[in-house]
Design an enzyme around this catalytic site. Structure first.
Site, PDB file in Angstrom:
ATOM      1  N   SER A 262       0.839  -1.202   0.000  1.00  0.00           N
ATOM      2  CA  SER A 262       0.000   0.000   0.000  1.00  0.00           C
ATOM      3  C   SER A 262       0.870   1.245   0.000  1.00  0.00           C
ATOM      4  CB  SER A 262      -0.890   0.002   1.241  1.00  0.00           C
ATOM      5  OG  SER A 262      -0.152   0.481   2.338  1.00  0.00           O
ATOM      6  N   LYS A 263       0.220   2.385  -0.225  1.00  0.00           N
ATOM      7  CA  LYS A 263       1.003   3.615  -0.324  1.00  0.00           C
ATOM      8  C   LYS A 263       1.668   3.976   1.000  1.00  0.00           C
ATOM      9  CE  LYS A 263      -2.773   6.845   0.446  1.00  0.00           C
ATOM     10  NZ  LYS A 263      -3.501   7.984  -0.066  1.00  0.00           N
ATOM     11  N   ARG A 264       1.115   3.470   2.094  1.00  0.00           N
ATOM     12  CA  ARG A 264       1.704   3.762   3.411  1.00  0.00           C
ATOM     13  C   ARG A 264       2.953   2.924   3.662  1.00  0.00           C
ATOM     14  NH1 ARG A 264      -0.325   8.116   5.608  1.00  0.00           N
ATOM     15  NH2 ARG A 264      -2.323   8.460   4.597  1.00  0.00           N
ATOM     16  N   ASP A 265       3.046   1.747   2.995  1.00  0.00           N
ATOM     17  CA  ASP A 265       4.155   0.836   3.287  1.00  0.00           C
ATOM     18  C   ASP A 265       5.494   1.445   2.975  1.00  0.00           C
ATOM     19  OD1 ASP A 265       2.598  -1.215   4.184  1.00  0.00           O
ATOM     20  OD2 ASP A 265       2.243  -2.009   2.190  1.00  0.00           O
ATOM     21  N   PHE A 274       6.202   5.250  -4.842  1.00  0.00           N
ATOM     22  CA  PHE A 274       5.747   6.115  -5.929  1.00  0.00           C
ATOM     23  C   PHE A 274       6.896   6.403  -6.889  1.00  0.00           C
ATOM     24  CE2 PHE A 274       2.855   7.051  -2.421  1.00  0.00           C
ATOM     25  CZ  PHE A 274       1.663   6.742  -3.060  1.00  0.00           C
TER      26      PHE A 274
END
Ligand code: GLU
Length: 507
Positions: A262-265, A274
Site C-alpha cells: 500500500s502507499k503507506r508501506d 511512488f
C-alpha cells in the site's frame, strides 16, 4: 486481426502507485510488441475523489519512466477527449439506450430510504444488503412504480440514478488471458448504479462506453478490477458490442508477502512506492524513485519483473528488449512480492553500465563541483563500481575531491603498527623520485619497494590507503594515486601520518 489498442485508465485520486506504473508498463509493452497504440484515459467520474495535480503527476511520472502514451490529454488523438469529465454529455444517451432495451432502470430511492433498508436487513441478520434482482422489487424504481408516476417524477426533476437490471441466476463466463476461464453467477452481483444523480456516469458505464468508442482491443488492468469484469461483460452484451479481451494483472505484495503493497508501506518500510515525489495538500511527503536517485531504466526493469519473467536467466532488459521479450502468456496469476534489495541491485547494475560522462553531468546537477570534466569522469569511473546511486560517488568518493575529512579510527587502531609510519615515509621518498606518475609505474615501484624491504603487501598498502583516503576500502590505490597526482599524494602522506599519529596517541 484488427489492430491492438490498449489504454491505461487511472483515476486522478492521488499519485500513481508503482502498481499503477506496472499496469501502464505492461500496456505499453503489449502495444509496442504488436505495433499497436497505447493511450491514456483519465477516469474522473467520481468528482468527490478528485485530487488536484494528480493528472499532471501521472503524465509527468510516465514521461520520466519513458513509457508515454501516444494518445491522451494534451497529446491529441482522434478518439478524444481523453478525460471522462470532458466527455460527460455523451454517456446519458447510452444509459437511456439500456433502459429502452429493458437492461437498466430508473431508481428514485433516496439515500435515507436506502439506509433504512440496510438497517432493517441488518436487524434481520443480513449485514450485506444489496440492491439486486430480488430486493429491487420492494424499492422505488421504474420497474415497480406505474409508468405515469415514473414520467411525472422524471418531468418534475426528481433525483434518480440509473441501475443495471442484473439478470437472475445466469452464469457469466469470460476468458481472461492470465487467469483462463472465469465463471460468476449473476445472483452474486448487485444492480450497480450506471448513471448518478449528479449527471455523471459511474466508472462502470463510462469505462465500457469509452473502451468501445475508443476501439480498445485488450483491457489490461489490476486484479482489483476482476470482480467488476462480469458486470462489464454483461454491459457489452446489453449494448450488443463485441468484448475486448481481458487480462487482470497480479497484485503487488509487501516484501514479506503479507498483503497488498500500500502507499503507506513505502516510507514506513524504507523504500519508495511512488515513481516521483508527491506532497499531499496537508504537506505530507511521499518519496519517489526519481528523487531517491533511481534511474528510470532500472525502475522499469525491476517493475517488469513484478509479475512477469522472460523464461530465461536474463534479468537486465532495456525498454526495447522488454518490448521484444514481453508476452501476457508469461504473466503469472500469483501476487508478486516486491523486493527492495533486488530493486537496489537493478539500480546498481544500471549505474555501472552508464557512461561516465552521463553520470558526471548528473552529479553536476546535484552539486557545484570544482573540478574539470575529465577529472570528474575519472572519479565516476573509479567509484561507480562501489556505488548504488550516482550521489554515492560524491559521498563515498569525497576523498577524491578533497582531503579526507575523517579517518576510520577503528581500522587505524587495528592495523597501524609502531613501524608503519616509517615504512610509509620511505615509500613517500620513492614516490618523490618517480619520474612517471601513472598507475602502472606506481604499482611497479611499489612492488619493487616491497621486495627490497621484504615486506608483505598488507603491511604497507592498507596504511597507504588510510593516509590518502581516511578509510580502509575503496578503488585501486595505484589508480587513486595517479588520479590525485604526485604533489597531492606527497602532501596527503605527510598530513595523513600526522593525523593518524594524533589519533593513535589519543586512543
Ligand atoms: N479507473 C480505473 C482505475 O483507477 C481503471 C480500471 C480499468 O482499467 O478498467 O484503476
Amino acid at each position: 486481426m484488427s489492430s491492438v489498442r490498449v489504454r491505461f485508465a487511472p483515476s486522478p485520486t492521488g499519485p500513481l502507485h508503482m502498481g499503477g506504473v506496472r499496469t501502464a508498463l505492461y500496456n505499453y509493452l503489449f502495444a509496442k510488441k504488436h505495433n499497436g497504440t497505447f493511450l491514456i484515459r483519465i477516469e474522473d467520474t467520481d468528482q468527490t475523489r478528485f485530487v488536484p495535480g494528480a493528472q499532471e503527476y501521472i503524465m509527468d511520472a510516465l514521461a520520466w519512466c519513458g513509457i508515454m502514451p501516444t494518445e491522451g490529454p494534451g497529446l491529441g488523438g482522434e478518439f478524444g477527449p481523453y478525460v471522462q469529465s470532458e466527455r460527460k454529455a455523451m454517456y446519458k444517451p447510452y444509459a437511456e439506450q439500456l433502459i429502452a432495451a429493458d437492461k437498466a432502470y430508473y431508481a428514485f430511492d433516496s439515500a435515507e430510504e436506502l439506509d433504512r433498508m440496510r438497517d432493517q436487513a441488518k436487524t434481520m441478520g443480513m449485514p450485506n444488503w444489496q440492491y439486486n434482482s430480488v430486493t429491487r422489487n420492494s424499492m422505488r424504481n421504474s420497474l415497480t412504480l406505474p409508468q405515469s408516476e415514473v414520467n411525472e417524477l422524471l418531468a418534475s426533476g426528481a433525483p434518480y440514478v440509473i441501475r443495471m437490471k442484473m439478470p437472475r441466476n445466469q452464469d457469466v463466463r469470460f476468458h481472461d488471458i492470465i487467469r483462463g476461464w472465469v465463471v460468476v453467477n449473476t445472483n452474486n452481483l448487485d444492480d450497480k448504479v450506471l448513471f448518478k444523480s449528479d449527471g455523471m456516469p459511474t466508472y462502470h458505464l463510462a469505462n465500457i462506453v469509452d473502451d468501445h468508442t475508443m476501439q480498445i482491443s485488450h483491457v489490461i488492468r489490476g486484479e482489483e478490477w476482476l470482480p467488476s469484469a462480469p458486470l462489464h461483460i454483461l454491459l457489452y452484451e446489453a449494448f450488443g458490442w463485441p468484448c475486448p479481451e481481458f487480462a487482470h494483472l497480479p497484485l503487488l505484495l509487501r516484501p514479506d508477502g503479507n498483503g497488498k503493497l500500500s502507499k503507506r508501506d513505502g516510507d514506513r518500510l524504507g523504500f519508495p512506492v511512488f515513481p516521483t515525489n508527491w506532497t499531499t495538500s496537508e504537506g505530507e511527503l511521499y518519496s519517489g524513485y526519481r528523487e531517491n536517485g533511481y534511474l528510470p531504466g532500472a525502475f522499469i526493469n525491476m517493475l517488469a519483473f513484478l509479475g512477469w519473467n522472460p523464461g530465461t536467466e536474463q534479468e537486465i532488459f532495456s525498454l526495447d528488449e522488454l518490448v521484444a521479450a514481453f508476452s501476457l502468456d508469461r504473466v503469472s496469476k500469483a501476487g508478486a512480492k516486491f523486493d527492495p534489495n533486488k530493486t537496489k541491485w537493478f539500480q546498481q547494475t544500471y549505474l555501472r553500465a552508464q557512461d561516465n560522462r552521463v553520470i558526471a553531468a548528473q552529479l553536476r546537477e546535484l552539486q557545484e563541483l570544482d573540478l574539470s570534466d575529465e577529472a570528474l569522469e575519472k572519479v565516476c569511473e573509479l567509484m561507480k563500481e562501489r556505488a548504488t546511486f550516482a550521489q554515492d560517488i560524491l559521498t563515498e568518493g569525497a576523498y577524491l575531491l578533497g582531503m579526507p575529512t575523517s579517518f576510520d579510527t577503528e581500522t587505524i587502531c587495528k592495523k597501524w603498527k609502531p613501524e608503519t609510519s616509517a615504512y610509509i615515509h620511505e615509500w613517500q621518498k620513492i614516490i618523490e623520485a618517480l619520474p612517471d606518475f601513472s598507475a602502472t609505474s606506481i604499482e611497479v615501484a611499489f612492488k619493487t619497494f616491497l621486495t627490497d624491504k621484504e615486506l608483505g603487501i598488507g603491511a604497507v598498502l592498507l596504511p597507504y590507503r588510510l593516509v590518502l583516503t581516511g578509510v580502509g576500502a575503496g578503488p585501486g590505490m595505484f589508480e587513486i594515486s595517479a588520479f590525485l597526482g604526485k604533489e597531492e599524494v606527497l602532501r596527503r602522506i605527510t598530513l595523513g601520518i600526522e593525523q593518524i599519529e594524533r589519533i593513535l596517541h589519543e586512543a
